[in-house]
Write a protein that holds these residues in place. Structure first.
Motif, PDB file in Angstrom:
ATOM      1  N   ARG A   8       0.814  -1.221   0.000  1.00  0.00           N
ATOM      2  CA  ARG A   8       0.000   0.000   0.000  1.00  0.00           C
ATOM      3  C   ARG A   8       0.847   1.270   0.000  1.00  0.00           C
ATOM      4  O   ARG A   8       0.301   2.374   0.059  1.00  0.00           O
ATOM      5  CB  ARG A   8      -0.955  -0.011   1.189  1.00  0.00           C
ATOM      6  CG  ARG A   8      -1.939  -1.174   1.149  1.00  0.00           C
ATOM      7  CD  ARG A   8      -2.935  -1.100   2.280  1.00  0.00           C
ATOM      8  NE  ARG A   8      -2.275  -1.157   3.579  1.00  0.00           N
ATOM      9  CZ  ARG A   8      -2.886  -0.936   4.740  1.00  0.00           C
ATOM     10  NH1 ARG A   8      -4.185  -0.636   4.759  1.00  0.00           N
ATOM     11  NH2 ARG A   8      -2.226  -1.012   5.888  1.00  0.00           N
ATOM     12  N   ALA A  35      -4.108   8.732   3.370  1.00  0.00           N
ATOM     13  CA  ALA A  35      -4.876   8.823   2.124  1.00  0.00           C
ATOM     14  C   ALA A  35      -4.234   7.987   1.028  1.00  0.00           C
ATOM     15  O   ALA A  35      -4.926   7.294   0.277  1.00  0.00           O
ATOM     16  CB  ALA A  35      -4.992  10.283   1.694  1.00  0.00           C
ATOM     17  N   GLY A  95      -5.982   4.828  -0.397  1.00  0.00           N
ATOM     18  CA  GLY A  95      -6.286   5.034  -1.808  1.00  0.00           C
ATOM     19  C   GLY A  95      -5.738   3.925  -2.678  1.00  0.00           C
ATOM     20  O   GLY A  95      -6.439   3.395  -3.554  1.00  0.00           O
ATOM     21  N   LYS A  96      -4.482   3.533  -2.443  1.00  0.00           N
ATOM     22  CA  LYS A  96      -3.911   2.428  -3.217  1.00  0.00           C
ATOM     23  C   LYS A  96      -4.706   1.151  -3.014  1.00  0.00           C
ATOM     24  O   LYS A  96      -4.985   0.410  -3.955  1.00  0.00           O
ATOM     25  CB  LYS A  96      -2.452   2.206  -2.816  1.00  0.00           C
ATOM     26  CG  LYS A  96      -1.436   2.958  -3.629  1.00  0.00           C
ATOM     27  CD  LYS A  96      -0.054   2.305  -3.561  1.00  0.00           C
ATOM     28  CE  LYS A  96      -0.007   0.963  -4.245  1.00  0.00           C
ATOM     29  NZ  LYS A  96       1.346   0.376  -4.286  1.00  0.00           N
ATOM     30  N   PHE A  98      -7.991   1.558  -4.962  1.00  0.00           N
ATOM     31  CA  PHE A  98      -7.819   1.549  -6.410  1.00  0.00           C
ATOM     32  C   PHE A  98      -7.547   0.138  -6.925  1.00  0.00           C
ATOM     33  O   PHE A  98      -8.071  -0.257  -7.969  1.00  0.00           O
ATOM     34  CB  PHE A  98      -6.673   2.472  -6.816  1.00  0.00           C
ATOM     35  CG  PHE A  98      -6.931   3.931  -6.532  1.00  0.00           C
ATOM     36  CD1 PHE A  98      -8.206   4.418  -6.342  1.00  0.00           C
ATOM     37  CD2 PHE A  98      -5.869   4.814  -6.442  1.00  0.00           C
ATOM     38  CE1 PHE A  98      -8.444   5.756  -6.067  1.00  0.00           C
ATOM     39  CE2 PHE A  98      -6.082   6.162  -6.175  1.00  0.00           C
ATOM     40  CZ  PHE A  98      -7.370   6.632  -5.979  1.00  0.00           C
ATOM     41  N   ALA A 158     -16.857   2.676  -3.793  1.00  0.00           N
ATOM     42  CA  ALA A 158     -16.308   4.010  -3.534  1.00  0.00           C
ATOM     43  C   ALA A 158     -17.154   4.783  -2.524  1.00  0.00           C
ATOM     44  O   ALA A 158     -16.616   5.420  -1.611  1.00  0.00           O
ATOM     45  CB  ALA A 158     -16.198   4.789  -4.841  1.00  0.00           C
ATOM     46  N   MET A 165     -12.707   6.891   4.973  1.00  0.00           N
ATOM     47  CA  MET A 165     -11.502   7.696   4.817  1.00  0.00           C
ATOM     48  C   MET A 165     -11.648   9.044   5.520  1.00  0.00           C
ATOM     49  O   MET A 165     -10.710   9.549   6.125  1.00  0.00           O
ATOM     50  CB  MET A 165     -11.196   7.909   3.337  1.00  0.00           C
ATOM     51  CG  MET A 165     -10.830   6.646   2.591  1.00  0.00           C
ATOM     52  SD  MET A 165     -10.361   6.949   0.870  1.00  0.00           S
ATOM     53  CE  MET A 165      -8.801   7.783   1.088  1.00  0.00           C
TER      54      MET A 165
END
Length: 264
Positions: free
Chosen positions: A102, A210, A214-215, A218, A233, A240
């Motif tokens: 990550r 973040a 985020g990784k 995604f 999402a 988050m």
């Protein structure tokens, strides 16, 4: 922190960045089982290193980032042999470690990139390349096809160019790689490290929380349909927003100051 894994992979924590260097310049930084396992071990441990915010993967010298499998060392059984009682190839284990990581993984492409080395490049999140670099997947020239690196290649390379690349085995330039979106930046050789520091600076001043979440999100959404991705999402956003970094970022924005990230 500085360490060498069998002398063929150098792992060093420089400030907030873990540098992983394939240290086989006389073999064009080709991969063998020990090198692959050492890279995977470093990547797998990076998230647990206090203060580590990113990983840089590179090769020693200026000639090669990585020339792929060491085909001169068939006695090691690296390239083709499989233990059918445990058939997972060590290159697959490395790719899985990179996929699970990550932290941002940035390729510092100091030299030519071929075959499995191109797979390593595609498995990284970003890449900065020297302008003299050539890249390619020349496996068809020895009667093979780039099979194990293909899952990452198809996420990075446009499909028609990918097909041409795999079938013809012909090399292409760093500039062509930039035009195709395979690398983020191409610079002249003396400017490579300055550009790397510039890019790392743009990463390290952002929220580690973040970036980490985020990784993770995604990667999960890559294999989802669009509706499933939207559902995922909208479930992730409030999670988050509840982190300390998100609260600090919003407070810093309102107070017109730089945020102080805790990574939590």
């Amino acid at each position: 922190m500085g360490a060498q894994c069998g002398g063929e992979v150098v792992v060093e924590l420089r400030a907030d960045v873990l540098w992983v260097t394939i240290n086989r310049p006389k073999r064009r930084n080709a991969l063998n089982a020990q090198v692959v396992e050492a890279i995977g071990k470093a990547v797998g441990a990076a998230e647990n290193l206090e203060g580590c915010r990113a990983i840089v993967l590179t090769g020693a010298g200026d000639d090669a980032f990585c020339a792929g499998a060491d085909l001169q060392k068939q006695t090691e059984g690296f390239a083709f042999a499989v233990d059918y009682s445990d058939p997972t190839h060590y290159l697959v284990n490395l790719f899985r470690s990179m996929l699970a990581c990550r932290l941002p993984i940035i390729a510092r492409v100091n030299g030519h990139v071929m075959a499995g080395g191109f797979g390593l490049l595609c498995a990284c999140d970003m890449a900065v390349a020297s302008a003299h670099v050539l890249m390619g997947t020349p496996e068809t020239k020895i009667g093979l096809i780039p099979m194990m690196i293909y899952p990452f290649m198809q996420r990075v390379v446009p499909v028609r160019k990918l097909t041409e690349m795999c079938i013809t085995g012909e090399p292409f330039t760093a500039q062509e790689a930039l035009d195709l979106g395979i690398v983020n930046y191409v610079v002249e050789k003396p400017e490579l490290d300055d550009k790397m520091e510039w890019l790392l600076g743009r990463i390290l001043n952002k929220s580690p929380t973040a970036i980490r979440l985020g990784k993770q999100a995604f990667k999960a959404m890559q294999d989802m349909g669009i509706d499933q991705g939207l559902e995922f999402a909208q479930a992730m956003v409030p999670s988050m927003a509840s982190t300390q970094d998100a609260k600090e970022g919003l407070a810093a924005f309102r107070e017109k100051r730089l945020p102080v990230w805790t990574g939590r």
